[in-house]
Design a protein around this motif. Sequence first.
Motif, PDB file in Angstrom:
ATOM      1  N   ASN A  85       0.475  -1.027  -0.072  1.00 26.31           N
ATOM      2  CA  ASN A  85       0.319   0.070  -0.387  1.00 26.31           C
ATOM      3  C   ASN A  85       1.123   0.864   0.054  1.00 26.31           C
ATOM      4  O   ASN A  85       2.102   1.167  -1.203  1.00 26.31           O
ATOM      5  N   ILE A  86       0.305   2.040   1.004  1.00 33.33           N
ATOM      6  CA  ILE A  86       1.361   2.983   1.314  1.00 33.33           C
ATOM      7  C   ILE A  86       2.994   2.476   1.269  1.00 33.33           C
ATOM      8  O   ILE A  86       2.991   2.343   2.014  1.00 33.33           O
ATOM      9  N   GLY A  87       3.573   4.051   0.728  1.00 34.67           N
ATOM     10  CA  GLY A  87       5.262   3.915   0.937  1.00 34.67           C
ATOM     11  C   GLY A  87       5.172   4.860   2.414  1.00 34.67           C
ATOM     12  O   GLY A  87       5.818   4.323   3.109  1.00 34.67           O
ATOM     13  N   ILE A  88       4.897   6.390   2.026  1.00 36.83           N
ATOM     14  CA  ILE A  88       5.164   6.989   3.372  1.00 36.83           C
ATOM     15  C   ILE A  88       3.887   7.872   3.602  1.00 36.83           C
ATOM     16  O   ILE A  88       3.645   8.769   2.342  1.00 36.83           O
ATOM     17  N   TYR A  89       3.359   7.853   4.748  1.00 37.56           N
ATOM     18  CA  TYR A  89       2.504   8.235   5.058  1.00 37.56           C
ATOM     19  C   TYR A  89       2.321   9.291   6.252  1.00 37.56           C
ATOM     20  O   TYR A  89       2.663   8.734   7.330  1.00 37.56           O
ATOM     21  N   LEU A  90       1.725  10.404   5.921  1.00 37.28           N
ATOM     22  CA  LEU A  90       2.336  11.733   6.974  1.00 37.28           C
ATOM     23  C   LEU A  90       0.767  11.770   7.387  1.00 37.28           C
ATOM     24  O   LEU A  90       0.020  12.425   6.960  1.00 37.28           O
ATOM     25  N   SER A  91       0.173  11.725   8.586  1.00 35.55           N
ATOM     26  CA  SER A  91      -1.227  11.248   8.981  1.00 35.55           C
ATOM     27  C   SER A  91      -1.132  12.596   9.642  1.00 35.55           C
ATOM     28  O   SER A  91      -0.378  13.467   9.902  1.00 35.55           O
ATOM     29  N   ALA A  92      -2.625  13.177  10.407  1.00 31.61           N
ATOM     30  CA  ALA A  92      -2.846  14.600  11.522  1.00 31.61           C
ATOM     31  C   ALA A  92      -1.836  14.541  12.416  1.00 31.61           C
ATOM     32  O   ALA A  92      -1.498  12.923  12.842  1.00 31.61           O
ATOM     33  N   GLY A  93      -0.718  15.532  12.223  1.00 34.06           N
ATOM     34  CA  GLY A  93      -0.414  15.330  13.838  1.00 34.06           C
ATOM     35  C   GLY A  93       1.057  15.562  13.040  1.00 34.06           C
ATOM     36  O   GLY A  93       1.948  15.668  13.871  1.00 34.06           O
ATOM     37  N   GLY A  94       0.860  14.609  11.707  1.00 31.41           N
ATOM     38  CA  GLY A  94       2.588  14.723  11.239  1.00 31.41           C
ATOM     39  C   GLY A  94       3.026  15.396  10.382  1.00 31.41           C
ATOM     40  O   GLY A  94       3.899  15.337   9.074  1.00 31.41           O
ATOM     41  N   ASN A  95       3.437  17.170  10.953  1.00 26.23           N
ATOM     42  CA  ASN A  95       4.312  18.053  10.783  1.00 26.23           C
ATOM     43  C   ASN A  95       5.228  18.238  10.442  1.00 26.23           C
ATOM     44  O   ASN A  95       5.882  17.836  12.395  1.00 26.23           O
ATOM     45  N   ASP A  96       6.062  18.662  10.383  1.00 25.35           N
ATOM     46  CA  ASP A  96       7.548  19.904  10.253  1.00 25.35           C
ATOM     47  C   ASP A  96       8.283  18.788  10.519  1.00 25.35           C
ATOM     48  O   ASP A  96       9.765  18.427  10.859  1.00 25.35           O
ATOM     49  N   ASN A  97       8.214  17.723   9.924  1.00 22.68           N
ATOM     50  CA  ASN A  97       8.871  16.172   9.056  1.00 22.68           C
ATOM     51  C   ASN A  97       9.632  16.269   8.035  1.00 22.68           C
ATOM     52  O   ASN A  97       9.527  16.526   7.367  1.00 22.68           O
ATOM     53  N   LYS A  98      10.795  15.700   8.247  1.00 23.54           N
ATOM     54  CA  LYS A  98      11.583  16.227   6.758  1.00 23.54           C
ATOM     55  C   LYS A  98      11.600  14.853   6.091  1.00 23.54           C
ATOM     56  O   LYS A  98      12.718  14.380   7.180  1.00 23.54           O
ATOM     57  N   ILE A  99      11.851  14.914   4.890  1.00 27.11           N
ATOM     58  CA  ILE A  99      12.385  13.553   3.851  1.00 27.11           C
ATOM     59  C   ILE A  99      13.524  14.114   3.651  1.00 27.11           C
ATOM     60  O   ILE A  99      13.214  14.933   2.396  1.00 27.11           O
ATOM     61  N   GLU A 100      14.076  13.273   3.235  1.00 30.24           N
ATOM     62  CA  GLU A 100      15.634  13.401   2.109  1.00 30.24           C
ATOM     63  C   GLU A 100      15.847  11.637   1.962  1.00 30.24           C
ATOM     64  O   GLU A 100      15.445  11.539   2.212  1.00 30.24           O
ATOM     65  N   THR A 101      16.317  12.531   0.317  1.00 34.73           N
ATOM     66  CA  THR A 101      17.527  11.027  -0.453  1.00 34.73           C
ATOM     67  C   THR A 101      18.534  10.526  -0.032  1.00 34.73           C
ATOM     68  O   THR A 101      18.919  12.032   0.536  1.00 34.73           O
TER      69      THR A 101
END
Length: 289
Positions: A273-289
């Motif tokens: 299913n989903i690879g990366i899921y930022l749900s409610a409250g999942g703010n200000d997260n940093k995603i880098e390769t």
Amino acid sequence: NWGNAANEVGTVVDGSGPTDTMFVDTNVVGGNTYYYRLTYVDSALFENESFFTDTKFVVADSSPAPPAPPKTWFVNDNSTAGDSFVTAVGADTNTGDSPASPFLTITKALQLAKAKDTIQVDVGTFAETVVIDTNDLTLAGVDSRLTVINPPGANTTAGLKGILVQNCLRVTIKNLAVIDAYQGIRLTNVKNSVISNDSVAQCGDVGIFITVGSDSNIVSNNMTQNCASYSIQMDSGTSNAFNNNTLDSNGYGILFFAAGNSMTGNIVRKNLNIGIYLSAGGNDNKIET
């Protein structure tokens, strides 16, 4: 009366036997002042005794005893084939503190381990749930393919965990595999800890689950495979770093409910299913390769 037997605190022997050159008074209380005088008695038939010396006094040291040095505990299964840390099979009746006398279970080692100790687990499969609630503890296997924790029971059994770390600081878990748990590795209210070079597979729920105020942890260079739900689930906590993990063929990849965390260099592939899921409250997260 300094000269009566009730006030004698010790005797130093000199003569035909071994010679004592010092006396240590062990019956003291820290912070109290103690007074001493010396006299000499010879071994003649009618003994002669010298005058007492002038009084000397000392204040007993009230500082705490230094902590015991860190220990390494050893765990092995009932075989020495391919072992790296130990030279004997494990038994929980062993001392556990040398390669020649390892414990059979990680649980036994955890009963004795204290802060800053290390538990080295050799090659084998260990049918137990590992529960860690001690600060500054290291749990290390040989390799994430060779040291395996497989808790007893079906991986569909809710609550069946491989490794549970709870209410502690600065724990390191490395070079281990967890298979067939409901949740593979769970951190509950854990801070400043490291989960690295581990593998988690075939979990009935989540591979690596971080929750309840777990902050400033590092999850790096791990692999999760074939977990029914999320590979990594971050429910609560901040300033956690997820670096260079491989999340392969799980139900989902990464789920973040919490804010202020980072993901760098992770491989997320072949999840249903989903690879990366930022749900409610999942703010200000940093995603880098």
